[in-house]
Design an enzyme around this catalytic site. Structure first.
Site: not given
Ligand code: NAD
Length: 365
Positions: A177-178, A75, A175, A173
């Site tokens: 993933v969510g 990482k 974003g 979250g």
């Molecule tokens: P992203 O930045 O697209 O989305 C993150 C979301 O979380 C945003 O909407 C943000 O506003 C929200 N957020 C941040 N802090 C918060 C809080 N305290 N309370 C509520 N909401 C909050 O990121 P992502 O790519 O969706 O990744 C999210 C997580 O998933 C991370 O931990 C990342 O490491 C993990 N992840 C992502 C992937 C991927 O394919 N993108 C793969 C595996 C793991």
């Protein structure tokens, strides 16, 4: 300056990169390469914490191992504002400094995207998560990780005594993933009752209009822009406490911890984020009979697709691999946990470790 914990697995290499001229401040942790070169994302945020990068690198070691990928775990973190005007310059400097670090293949993570990977690729010829024009599979646009979470749900829900049709889902979250997890869960008939981002939570026990929520997020930048007659507005963390069947933490680390674990009402927790549940909270969930599927099982969709891209495979094959591996692993770790009366996360770590240790025996270091 940093607190590195060493054990039998690693970390193999820890690099701190600094250039005042380029405005670069970064850290790379190559945790373990027994199974192959380490794959892991580049996280961008204002301040990167070395020990957090190390924990995330270890999660990648486990994730890649249990998914049967020919990759170890690593990482990176770059300390900068993800919206910085100097992002391209800083990424190029980062890429130049890791160009000879062949053991590490960078990918996108929070704050970095496929364009950032294209900048790294120009310097190193070695990344995953590239734009399509460079032969990449756009993980976030395709919703690889969210798809994997929903495939995990299909298996885990049966063990938790939930039918996915009509199941109430809360997302912490909203974003990449969510949002993708919400779409794929909705396709399986589940109802998204609550979604949170950093600005707050929107909650409607009778179900949010998912298209409306996605549009509101696109238009206003936050879930707070969503309007609906029955909608209630809560603080971001309160999404963890709403009445629901399935809770998907998909934001940041350690959000479910000993201080709030007692407030969770879901029967099933699917970890979309990396490290969203502390070890103490895992223990508490287990004691309360709440099934929790660890991050390195539930959110492996992104890295499985990344590895398929690296092996020059196509999108359809990648989706098939995600479905097959995540369903199989979910079943495997839940069965092992039940049989041996242990936490699913403990069972999963044991399975991941077995494969790594076997590979380590074949290696000189
Ligand atoms: P992203 O930045 O697209 O989305 C993150 C979301 O979380 C945003 O909407 C943000 O506003 C929200 N957020 C941040 N802090 C918060 C809080 N305290 N309370 C509520 N909401 C909050 O990121 P992502 O790519 O969706 O990744 C999210 C997580 O998933 C991370 O931990 C990342 O490491 C993990 N992840 C992502 C992937 C991927 O394919 N993108 C793969 C595996 C793991």
């Amino acid at each position: 300056m940093c607190d590195i914990k060493k054990d039998e697995l690693g970390p193999l290499k820890v690099l701190h990169l600094h250039s005042s001229k380029a405005g670069l401040d970064a850290v790379v942790v190559v945790d373990n390469t027994a199974l192959g070169p380490a794959v892991g994302g580049v996280r961008v945020r204002l301040s990167v914490d070395t020990s957090e990068v190390q924990r995330l690198a270890r999660t990648m070691t486990f994730k890649n191992s249990i998914a049967g990928l020919p990759h170890g775990g690593g990482k990176a973190g770059i300390s900068m504002d993800p919206a910085s005007q100097d992002k391209k310059k800083i990424f190029h400097a980062f890429a130049e400094l890791i160009s000879s670090l062949d053991e590490y293949i960078p990918g996108p993570d929070m704050g970095s995207d496929e364009e950032c990977m294209a900048w790294i690729y120009e310097e190193t010829g070695r990344t995953v998560g590239l734009p399509e024009r460079l032969g990449g599979l756009p993980l976030d646009r395709l919703g690889a990780t969210g798809f994997g979470v929903s495939e995990c749900a299909e298996v885990a829900s049966r063990y938790a005594g939930i039918g996915l049709e009509g199941a109430r889902v809360a997302i912490h979250g909203f974003g990449s993933v969510g949002m993708a997890a919400s779409k794929f869960m909705a396709l399986k008939g589940s109802v998204i009752v609550a979604a949170a981002d950093i600005t707050g939570t929107v909650f409607d026990p009778s179900g949010l209009d998912l298209d409306g929520l996605i549009q509101a997020k696109a238009k206003t930048g936050s879930v707070a822009g969503y309007q609906g007659p029955g909608v209630r507005r809560l603080k971001p963390w309160e999404v963890l406490t709403v009445a629901c069947d399935i809770l998907i933490p998909a934001a940041t680390a350690d959000v479910i911890n000993i201080n709030n674990v007692g407030l969770i009402k879901a029967k099933l927790v699917l970890q979309g984020a990396n490290l969203p549940v502390t070890d103490e909270a895992e223990d508490a969930l287990y004691k309360r009979g709440i099934l929790s599927v660890p991050d390195f099982i539930a959110n492996a969709g992104g890295v499985i697709m990344a590895a398929m891209e690296y092996a020059k495979k196509g999108k359809d094959e990648a989706f098939r691999a995600i479905s097959q591996k995540i369903k199989e692993n979910t079943r495997l770790i839940i069965e092992k946990a039940k049989k041996e009366d242990k936490l699913p996360v403990t069972a999963a770590r044991q399975l991941a470790l077995e494969r790594i240790k076997e590979a380590m025996e074949q290696r000189a270091y």
